[in-house]
Design a protein around this motif. Structure first.
Motif, short mmCIF file in Angstrom:
data_model
loop_
_atom_site.label_atom_id
_atom_site.label_comp_id
_atom_site.label_asym_id
_atom_site.label_seq_id
_atom_site.Cartn_x
_atom_site.Cartn_y
_atom_site.Cartn_z
N GLU A 187 -13.49 39.49 54.71
CA GLU A 187 -12.61 39.92 55.80
C GLU A 187 -11.26 40.39 55.28
OE1 GLU A 187 -10.49 37.94 59.71
OE2 GLU A 187 -12.53 37.33 59.20
N ALA A 188 -10.77 39.74 54.23
CA ALA A 188 -9.47 40.12 53.67
C ALA A 188 -9.52 41.55 53.11
CB ALA A 188 -9.06 39.13 52.58
N HIS A 189 -10.67 41.91 52.51
CA HIS A 189 -10.84 43.26 51.98
C HIS A 189 -10.77 44.29 53.11
CE1 HIS A 189 -13.64 46.29 49.74
NE2 HIS A 189 -12.39 46.65 49.68
N LEU A 190 -11.47 44.03 54.20
CA LEU A 190 -11.43 44.93 55.35
C LEU A 190 -10.02 45.01 55.91
CD1 LEU A 190 -12.58 46.65 57.62
CD2 LEU A 190 -13.46 44.57 58.70
N LEU A 191 -9.34 43.89 55.98
CA LEU A 191 -7.98 43.87 56.54
C LEU A 191 -7.01 44.66 55.67
CD1 LEU A 191 -6.50 42.73 58.96
CD2 LEU A 191 -5.96 40.69 57.63
N ILE A 236 0.42 46.43 62.03
CA ILE A 236 -0.54 45.59 62.73
C ILE A 236 -0.49 44.19 62.12
CG2 ILE A 236 -2.48 46.27 61.23
CD1 ILE A 236 -4.27 46.15 63.79
N ASP A 237 -0.27 43.19 62.96
CA ASP A 237 -0.20 41.81 62.48
C ASP A 237 -0.48 40.90 63.67
OD1 ASP A 237 2.19 41.78 63.98
OD2 ASP A 237 3.40 42.22 62.20
N GLU A 238 -0.29 39.61 63.49
CA GLU A 238 -0.63 38.65 64.53
C GLU A 238 0.20 38.86 65.80
OE1 GLU A 238 -0.63 33.80 65.14
OE2 GLU A 238 -1.02 34.64 63.15
N SER A 239 1.44 39.30 65.64
CA SER A 239 2.29 39.52 66.81
C SER A 239 2.01 40.88 67.47
CB SER A 239 3.77 39.44 66.42
OG SER A 239 4.08 40.46 65.47
N ASN A 240 1.38 41.79 66.72
CA ASN A 240 1.05 43.12 67.24
C ASN A 240 -0.37 43.45 66.78
OD1 ASN A 240 1.52 45.64 68.49
ND2 ASN A 240 2.01 46.55 66.49
N PRO A 241 -1.39 42.83 67.40
CA PRO A 241 -2.75 42.85 66.82
C PRO A 241 -3.58 44.08 67.17
CG PRO A 241 -2.71 41.43 68.74
CD PRO A 241 -1.32 41.93 68.58
N MET A 242 -2.99 45.09 67.81
CA MET A 242 -3.75 46.31 68.13
C MET A 242 -2.99 47.53 67.63
SD MET A 242 -5.18 45.67 71.99
CE MET A 242 -3.55 45.48 72.69
N CYS A 243 -3.75 48.57 67.24
CA CYS A 243 -3.12 49.80 66.79
C CYS A 243 -4.03 50.97 67.11
CB CYS A 243 -2.84 49.75 65.28
SG CYS A 243 -2.02 51.24 64.67
N ILE A 300 -6.94 38.42 68.71
CA ILE A 300 -7.71 38.97 69.82
C ILE A 300 -9.11 39.40 69.39
CG2 ILE A 300 -5.64 39.72 71.06
CD1 ILE A 300 -6.25 42.55 70.16
N ALA A 301 -9.31 39.69 68.09
CA ALA A 301 -10.64 40.02 67.58
C ALA A 301 -11.23 38.74 66.98
CB ALA A 301 -10.56 41.12 66.54
N ILE A 302 -12.17 38.15 67.67
CA ILE A 302 -12.62 36.80 67.35
C ILE A 302 -13.37 36.73 66.01
CG2 ILE A 302 -14.10 34.90 68.14
CD1 ILE A 302 -13.50 35.88 71.01
N ASP A 303 -14.21 37.74 65.73
CA ASP A 303 -15.06 37.68 64.54
C ASP A 303 -14.55 38.52 63.38
OD1 ASP A 303 -16.97 36.04 65.86
OD2 ASP A 303 -17.70 37.81 66.92
N GLY A 304 -13.28 38.83 63.38
CA GLY A 304 -12.73 39.65 62.31
C GLY A 304 -12.31 41.01 62.84
N PRO A 305 -11.67 41.83 62.01
CA PRO A 305 -11.13 43.11 62.47
C PRO A 305 -12.18 44.00 63.15
CG PRO A 305 -10.33 42.61 60.26
CD PRO A 305 -11.36 41.58 60.59
N LEU A 306 -11.81 44.56 64.30
CA LEU A 306 -12.63 45.55 65.00
C LEU A 306 -12.01 46.92 64.73
CD1 LEU A 306 -13.07 43.78 68.45
CD2 LEU A 306 -14.79 44.00 66.65
#
Length: 487
Positions: free
Chosen positions: A174-178, A192-199, A216-222
């Protein structure tokens, strides 16, 4: 008929998003043939065809897992030993040479069993990690892929030739994808971060990018990427792909050329932007066009175009520029037509005002499933403005501004069709009157799940034919004979 159609035909383009061809049995990236395998063929189904699992990258074997681990170690080693800021500024060929030498020494040192093709693949993936989007890079270069949909690092899909298929993208974790998400976001000046989780952003190549991360993305980055295609389809190409017939194309091209205001309606991924681009080829070159979009995707086939794009709010919540602001500003820029990439809110009021006050022939797309739904959605949008308007005045605005609604549909087998062309004819009481001119009729389905059907005329002649005749344009009456299958 062919000569009449070709009189306004634009230049040839090579894209094939509307192709009826099934998903390819072999999907390869241009840069990396050795890492691709043939996808499994769709299982026969009498209802909808099941999604096909496509290994664009093979599942990791023990030997391949060792290579992936070696690549991770090598990347860390390069971070320590290379000036990456200087390295990334090198021409790609020179960069590949530098990395090739470094990787070859490392492979020999680690005693990795790689042949020449695998070594070249290894070098390519390292270069992609350094300068591009890692494992997404070959997929972004693959012309057969139009959408990438990532639901965490281990659940990825791509739309290939119109069919959504599961693929294996070798993210390490997941870290690689992030890291890749952050690289894309940083390149367009966003965060994009925890305080601004959408872009939501437009990538450097014009592709549309959207991401959501934890919490907001439960199973990792969408991640959703709608790839930008430089090769735009012409209307004649859409006829070749059986998205519509030559008779329908001829009517549309003359309607656009003679300034009939047109709404292109359809769901997500049905090809609304593609159709808008194709129809723009028939706008007179002497006209000035202003386009307004959330993310600039239109590539109009005319010279005099001013393009504008909305802007989201900054991190402090200020500085947002909405479509409505741009529509109001566009009307001060002396446009002959205004084209909205998508109308979806209060800007609908200003758009209809423009269409009713000397900007005939303007165009827009809208998300809806039928022409009647498109009208209903516009009514709702006008209600969003908060202005004191009666239902009758709202509908009067719409019926006075809109001439044609072109309905696009993506069928269950991936085919994209114009399923209806409807004319708005005015008001009767407080009801907007419409009449369907052409439609697509489904007739069945093959055992493989391919939809069968044909286009046909409803028997109704459009009222604007009189306007076309006054401009010297004559469309044969047999185009509109009822029940005749159109070719």
């Amino acid at each position: 008929m062919a000569n009449r159609f070709s009189a306004l035909q634009p230049a040839h383009f090579d894209d094939d998003i509307f192709s009826d061809a099934p998903a390819p049995e072999n999907v390869e990236t241009k840069s990396d043939k050795s890492s691709t395998q043939a996808p499994e063929k769709p299982a026969p189904a009498k209802a909808q065809p099941a999604p096909v699992e496509t290994d664009l990258n093979p599942s990791p074997t023990p030997a391949r897992q060792k290579v992936l681990e070696a690549k991770t170690k090598l990347h860390r080693k390069m971070l320590d030993e290379f000036n990456l800021a200087a390295l990334e500024k090198l021409p790609r060929d020179q960069l590949i040479g530098e990395v090739h030498k470094f990787v070859s020494d490392y492979v020999n040192q680690e005693r990795l069993a790689l042949n020449n093709a695998e070594l070249e693949e290894f070098v390519g993936t390292v270069v992609d990690e350094l300068t591009g989007l890692g494992p997404l890079e070959p997929l972004m270069r693959n012309p057969d892929i139009s959408d990438l949909l990532i639901n965490g690092p281990n659940n990825c899909y791509a739309e290939i030739k119109g069919v959504l298929q599961r693929i294996n993208i070798p993210f390490q974790d997941e870290a690689h994808l992030l890291r890749i998400v952050n690289k894309i976001v940083a390149a367009v000046g966003r965060r994009i971060d925890e305080s601004n989780p959408m872009c939501d952003a437009r990538m450097a190549d014009g592709s549309r990018f959207n991401a959501a991360i934890r919490p907001i993305a439960i199973d990792g980055p969408l991640v959703s990427i709608r790839k930008f295609s430089k090769n735009k389809l012409s209307l004649s190409k859409l006829v070749e792909f059986n998205a519509l017939t030559s008779q329908m194309a001829e009517l549309l091209q003359h309607a656009v050329h003679s300034r009939m205001t047109t709404i292109i309606s359809g769901g997500t991924g049905t090809g609304k932007t593609t159709m808008l681009n194709a129809l723009s080829a028939f706008i007179d070159e002497k006209e000035r066009i202003i386009t307004i979009e959330d993310a600039a995707e239109l590539a109009l086939h005319i010279p005099h175009v001013g393009r504008m794009e909305t802007r989201p709010a900054n991190n402090e919540g200020s500085g947002e520029i909405k479509q409505r602001d741009l529509v109001k500003n566009a009307l001060r820029m002396r446009p002959d037509r205004v084209i909205l990439g998508e109308v979806r809110g209060e800007e609908c009021f200003d758009m209809l005002q423009a269409m009713n006050t000397g900007h005939e022939g303007s165009m827009a797309t809208i998300h809806s499933n039928t022409p009647r739904d498109a009208i209903s959605r516009m009514e709702q949008m006008l209600g969003m403005t908060g202005m004191p308007m009666t239902v009758q005045s709202i509908r009067s605005q719409i019926s006075g501004a809109i001439h044609l609604i072109v309905q696009l549909t993506r069928l269950s087998d991936g085919q994209r069709k114009i399923t209806s062309i409807a004319e708005v004819t005015g008001m009767e009481g407080d009801i907007i009157q419409m009449q369907e001119i052409f439609k697509y009729r489904k007739t069945g389905m093959t055992e493989e799940g391919k939809i069968l059907g044909h286009f046909e005329a409803t028997g109704i002649r459009p009222r604007f034919l009189e306007h076309l005749i006054s401009m010297g344009i004559n469309i044969p009456g047999e185009y509109f004979e009822p029940g005749v299958k159109l070719q």
